[in-house]
Write an enzyme that holds these catalytic residues in place. Structure first.
Site, PDB file in Angstrom:
ATOM      1  N   LYS A 279       0.819  -1.217   0.000  1.00  0.00           N
ATOM      2  CA  LYS A 279       0.000   0.000   0.000  1.00  0.00           C
ATOM      3  C   LYS A 279       0.854   1.268   0.000  1.00  0.00           C
ATOM      4  O   LYS A 279       2.068   1.210   0.129  1.00  0.00           O
ATOM      5  CB  LYS A 279      -0.917  -0.002   1.227  1.00  0.00           C
ATOM      6  CG  LYS A 279      -1.950  -1.128   1.211  1.00  0.00           C
ATOM      7  CD  LYS A 279      -2.935  -0.940   0.088  1.00  0.00           C
ATOM      8  CE  LYS A 279      -4.161  -1.834   0.184  1.00  0.00           C
ATOM      9  NZ  LYS A 279      -3.894  -3.265   0.159  1.00  0.00           N
TER      10      LYS A 279
HETATM   11  C1  LIG Z   1     -10.072  -2.574  -1.958  1.00  0.00           C
HETATM   12  C2  LIG Z   1      -9.549  -3.324  -0.766  1.00  0.00           C
HETATM   13  N1  LIG Z   1     -10.354  -3.539   0.270  1.00  0.00           N
HETATM   14  C3  LIG Z   1      -9.942  -4.178   1.365  1.00  0.00           C
HETATM   15  C4  LIG Z   1      -8.649  -4.677   1.475  1.00  0.00           C
HETATM   16  C5  LIG Z   1      -8.258  -5.421   2.691  1.00  0.00           C
HETATM   17  O1  LIG Z   1      -7.176  -4.877   3.376  1.00  0.00           O
HETATM   18  P1  LIG Z   1      -6.205  -5.802   4.255  1.00  0.00           P
HETATM   19  O2  LIG Z   1      -5.407  -6.627   3.306  1.00  0.00           O
HETATM   20  O3  LIG Z   1      -5.378  -4.818   5.024  1.00  0.00           O
HETATM   21  O4  LIG Z   1      -7.070  -6.627   5.141  1.00  0.00           O
HETATM   22  C6  LIG Z   1      -7.760  -4.468   0.418  1.00  0.00           C
HETATM   23  C7  LIG Z   1      -6.387  -4.968   0.531  1.00  0.00           C
HETATM   24  O5  LIG Z   1      -5.659  -5.233  -0.320  1.00  0.00           O
HETATM   25  C8  LIG Z   1      -8.217  -3.785  -0.748  1.00  0.00           C
HETATM   26  O6  LIG Z   1      -7.410  -3.594  -1.792  1.00  0.00           O
END
Ligand SMILES: Cc1ncc(COP(=O)(O)O)c(C=O)c1O
Length: 374
Positions: free
Chosen positions: A184
Site C-alpha cells: 500500500k
Molecule cells: C479494496 C480493498 N479492500 C480491502 C482490502 C483489505 O485490506 P487488508 O489486506 O489490510 O485486510 C484491500 C487490501 O488489499 C483492498 O485492496
C-alpha cells in the site's frame, strides 16, 4: 558469468532508518501493545485526512467488519457494493451475516456505478459500500443522495482527493477504511485505519476491536461482543514513521505513473492498451497500482509469462468477486451479470509499481510489454 536479469518486482515498500528507529524505540520501551503509539498514530492519521476521529485496527479487512457493524449492518441485511474489488470488501459483509449485493462498475473510473447501485437497492439495503478502486475516488455525492449509511472502502486510496472540493479521501464523516499491507501507499506490515466523524462510532469500534471492553472497564470485564482486531504499538510506530514520509512516497508514485504514461503511449495508440483513467473533474487519484487493460484477443496468461521471461513481474488484477468459486457456489452468480466488471477483470494486468522505481525500469517494463504483445 550469469546473464540473469534483475527481476522488477510488482511492489516494494520504502523502509529505512526512521522505521527502524521507531520500532526499536517501542521494543526498548517494553510497551508493545495498548500503549501510547496507538492514539498517537490515530491522531496523526485523522489529521492527515481531515477526519474527526480514527481507529487503528489489525487490517483493512477487520476495519471493514467493524465499520459495517458500526453503521448498523446486521444478519439478513443487504449491502450494495462493487464486484470489482479485493475479495475482502464483500467478505466483510458476509462476516455480519449480511448479503453483498453487487452492481456493475463505471467503465472509465472502474468504480461502482451510482445508477447501477441505485437499481440494486431494495427495502433490505442497510448500507452502501463504494470502493475507491486503484486509488481513484468514487462518486460520493451520487451515493450520498440515497440517504443510506455509507462505508467507504478506501483501502487503496490514501492520498486521493474527492472531486467535489478536493478534500482528502477519508474526511467525509462516513467510516472510511484504509489498509497498510506492504504493497500500500504506506505500510505497517499488516494493519488498517478507520477514519470517521461520529464519536459514538469511535467508542463502539474502539471497544469492539478490543474484545468488547469499554475504556473505563476492568481488564477482564466486557459489556459487548468484541474481537481482537487491535494494532500493536510496534505497527503504530512503523505507521507514524511512514506517515512522516508519506508526501514523498505519494509524489514518487505519481512520478512513476507519469513515466508509465509516456513509455506506454505508443502501445495505447497502436495496440489499444488502456491506461488508468486520468484525473477528471477535480478528483485526484492516490496512486496505488498501475493497472493496464490489454486489448481484446490478447492471451493475458501468455503475456504474464512473456513478461516474466523479461524479468518483469505482473499479475492479473483484479478478478471479479462474484465469479470467484465461493461466491458462485454460495449465491449462484454466473458470467454475464456484470458485463463491464467482467470485461475489465478479464483484461486487467498490474505492472510493477513502487516509489523507488526508476525511469529506466519503467522503460524496461514498457519494452517487455510491447514484446509480449507482438
Ligand atoms: C479494496 C480493498 N479492500 C480491502 C482490502 C483489505 O485490506 P487488508 O489486506 O489490510 O485486510 C484491500 C487490501 O488489499 C483492498 O485492496
Amino acid at each position: 558469468m550469469s546473464t540473469q536479469l534483475d527481476v522488477i518486482p510488482l511492489a516494494k515498500p520504502v523502509i529505512g532508518e526512521p522505521e527502524e528507529q521507531a520500532v526499536l524505540d517501542v521494543l526498548r520501551s517494553g510497551h508493545l501493545s495498548l500503549g501510547p503509539r496507538v492514539p498517537a498514530f490515530e491522531a496523526a492519521f485523522a489529521e492527515r485526512v481531515g477526519a474527526r476521529h480514527a481507529c487503528a485496527v489489525s487490517s483493512g479487512t477487520t476495519g471493514l467488519h467493524l465499520a459495517l457493524r458500526a453503521v448498523g449492518v446486521e444478519a439478513g441485511d443487504e449491502v450494495v457494493t462493487s464486484p470489482f474489488s479485493f475479495v475482502a470488501t464483500a467478505n466483510a459483509v458476509l462476516y455480519q451475516g449480511a448479503r453483498p449485493v453487487f452492481a456493475d462498475i463505471d467503465p472509465v473510473t472502474l468504480n461502482l456505478d451510482p445508477a447501477a447501485a441505485d437499481a440494486a437497492i431494495t427495502e433490505r439495503t442497510r448500507a452502501l459500500l463504494p470502493v475507491h478502486i486503484f486509488g481513484y475516488p468514487a462518486d460520493m455525492p451520487a451515493f450520498e443522495r440515497r440517504g443510506l449509511p455509507i462505508v467507504e472502502d478506501a483501502a487503496e486510496a490514501l492520498g486521493a482527493r474527492y472531486a467535489d472540493g478536493g478534500a482528502p479521501v477519508g474526511g467525509r464523516g462516513h467510516p472510511a477504511i484504509f489498509g497498510f499491507y506492504a504493497n500500500k501507499q504506506m505500510t505497517t506490515g499488516e494493519g488498517g485505519m478507520i477514519t470517521l466523524g461520529s464519536a459514538e462510532h469511535k467508542e463502539r469500534i474502539d471497544s469492539e476491536r478490543n474484545q468488547g471492553r469499554a475504556p473505563d472497564m476492568g481488564w477482564l470485564d466486557h459489556d459487548r461482543l468484541g474481537f481482537n482486531y487491535r494494532l500493536s504499538d510496534i505497527a503504530c510506530a512503523l505507521g507514524l514513521a511512514q506517515l512522516g514520509r508519506l508526501d514523498d512516497m505519494l509524489a514518487a508514485r505519481a512520478r512513476v505513473a507519469g513515466w508509465y504514461r509516456e513509455a506506454l503511449a505508443e502501445l495505447v495508440a497502436e495496440r489499444g492498451v488502456t491506461l488508468p483513467c486520468p484525473d477528471a473533474d477535480g478528483a485526484v487519484r492516490g496512486w496505488f497500482v498501475f493497472v493496464v487493460q490489454l486489448p481484446a484477443g490478447v492471451d493475458r496468461d501468455a503475456a504474464v509469462l512473456a513478461l516474466r521471461d523479461h524479468g518483469v513481474q505482473s499479475k492479473p488484477y483484479l478478478p471479479a468477486i462474484h465469479l470467484m468459486s465461493y461466491y458462485r457456489e454460495r449465491f449462484g452468480h454466473r458470467p454475464g451479470e456484470f458485463p463491464v466488471c467482467e470485461a475489465v477483470a478479464d483484461a486487467s494486468l498490474a505492472l510493477p509499481f513502487f516509489p523507488a522505481m526508476t525511469e529506466a525500469q519503467v522503460e524496461r517494463v514498457a519494452a517487455a510489454l510491447a514484446a509480449a504483445l507482438t
